[in-house]
Design a protein around this motif. Sequence first.
Motif, PDB file in Angstrom:
ATOM      1  N   PHE A  40      22.787  49.956 -72.908  1.00 40.58           N
ATOM      2  CA  PHE A  40      21.642  50.364 -72.101  1.00 40.58           C
ATOM      3  C   PHE A  40      20.959  49.156 -71.466  1.00 40.58           C
ATOM      4  O   PHE A  40      20.527  49.207 -70.319  1.00 40.58           O
ATOM      5  CB  PHE A  40      20.657  51.172 -72.934  1.00 40.58           C
ATOM      6  N   THR A  43      23.209  47.808 -68.578  1.00 41.15           N
ATOM      7  CA  THR A  43      23.226  48.665 -67.389  1.00 41.15           C
ATOM      8  C   THR A  43      21.885  48.635 -66.664  1.00 41.15           C
ATOM      9  O   THR A  43      21.862  48.701 -65.434  1.00 41.15           O
ATOM     10  CB  THR A  43      23.596  50.120 -67.729  1.00 41.15           C
ATOM     11  N   GLU A  44      20.796  48.532 -67.401  1.00 35.04           N
ATOM     12  CA  GLU A  44      19.496  48.510 -66.730  1.00 35.04           C
ATOM     13  C   GLU A  44      19.337  47.241 -65.897  1.00 35.04           C
ATOM     14  O   GLU A  44      18.791  47.287 -64.786  1.00 35.04           O
ATOM     15  CB  GLU A  44      18.359  48.612 -67.740  1.00 35.04           C
ATOM     16  N   SER A  49      17.057  51.371 -63.587  1.00 35.82           N
ATOM     17  CA  SER A  49      16.531  52.250 -64.636  1.00 35.82           C
ATOM     18  C   SER A  49      16.972  53.701 -64.468  1.00 35.82           C
ATOM     19  O   SER A  49      17.119  54.420 -65.453  1.00 35.82           O
ATOM     20  CB  SER A  49      15.007  52.161 -64.677  1.00 35.82           C
ATOM     21  N   THR A  50      17.191  54.141 -63.236  1.00 36.11           N
ATOM     22  CA  THR A  50      17.633  55.527 -63.031  1.00 36.11           C
ATOM     23  C   THR A  50      18.998  55.757 -63.658  1.00 36.11           C
ATOM     24  O   THR A  50      19.216  56.754 -64.359  1.00 36.11           O
ATOM     25  CB  THR A  50      17.684  55.871 -61.523  1.00 36.11           C
ATOM     26  N   THR A  52      20.300  54.058 -66.083  1.00 34.42           N
ATOM     27  CA  THR A  52      20.134  53.959 -67.539  1.00 34.42           C
ATOM     28  C   THR A  52      19.523  55.233 -68.101  1.00 34.42           C
ATOM     29  O   THR A  52      19.910  55.679 -69.188  1.00 34.42           O
ATOM     30  CB  THR A  52      19.276  52.738 -67.893  1.00 34.42           C
ATOM     31  N   ASP A  53      18.594  55.841 -67.384  1.00 35.62           N
ATOM     32  CA  ASP A  53      18.025  57.113 -67.835  1.00 35.62           C
ATOM     33  C   ASP A  53      19.091  58.202 -67.888  1.00 35.62           C
ATOM     34  O   ASP A  53      19.142  58.992 -68.833  1.00 35.62           O
ATOM     35  CB  ASP A  53      16.883  57.549 -66.907  1.00 35.62           C
ATOM     36  N   VAL A  54      19.936  58.255 -66.879  1.00 32.60           N
ATOM     37  CA  VAL A  54      21.041  59.217 -66.881  1.00 32.60           C
ATOM     38  C   VAL A  54      21.988  58.931 -68.041  1.00 32.60           C
ATOM     39  O   VAL A  54      22.463  59.849 -68.719  1.00 32.60           O
ATOM     40  CB  VAL A  54      21.796  59.194 -65.525  1.00 32.60           C
ATOM     41  N   HIS A  56      21.210  57.582 -70.905  1.00 30.45           N
ATOM     42  CA  HIS A  56      20.541  58.060 -72.126  1.00 30.45           C
ATOM     43  C   HIS A  56      20.722  59.574 -72.284  1.00 30.45           C
ATOM     44  O   HIS A  56      21.010  60.063 -73.386  1.00 30.45           O
ATOM     45  CB  HIS A  56      19.055  57.713 -72.103  1.00 30.45           C
ATOM     46  N   ILE A  57      20.541  60.303 -71.196  1.00 28.42           N
ATOM     47  CA  ILE A  57      20.692  61.762 -71.254  1.00 28.42           C
ATOM     48  C   ILE A  57      22.124  62.138 -71.617  1.00 28.42           C
ATOM     49  O   ILE A  57      22.351  63.011 -72.462  1.00 28.42           O
ATOM     50  CB  ILE A  57      20.268  62.401 -69.913  1.00 28.42           C
TER      51      ILE A  57
END
Length: 144
Positions: A40, A43-44, A49-50, A52-54, A56-57
């Motif tokens: 994470f 990748t961030e 951050s978008t 990385t958020d995907v 995480h999901i």
Amino acid sequence: FLAVGYAALFLAISSWALTVAAGPGFIADTSLKEGPGMLFGLTEERLGSTFTDVLHILFVTGMFAALLSFHNVVARYAFAMGREGLLPARFGRTNRASGAPGIGSLLQSAISVVIVLAFAFSDGNHIGDPTVPVLRLFTWMGNV
């Protein structure tokens, strides 16, 4: 063979990408420093951050799918063992409404709760860091 080959290829490409992102001489140090959040973090820095958020999901939904699948397999094994007389006969019966092996599912749930609680309460040295028992649970139980 195709599934195993695809998984091996995906693992090789993922490992190569992580090594390129961290640097060939720094991958071990980065892994030790950042721990499980290494992917994470890398990748961030590079993809934002978008993304990385995907990621995480996808990670959370993938873990849920894996846990649900494992739970179902254990419940079905308990059902088969009850049907064959290796466990009490009540494990070999299904739920009338859904046809699911309900008693095997309850057994799996009870065993899971006991194991998770044992890992959560047994590590007194890391009370302030809740990730340590989780990491040990995944490491130990994944290798068993």
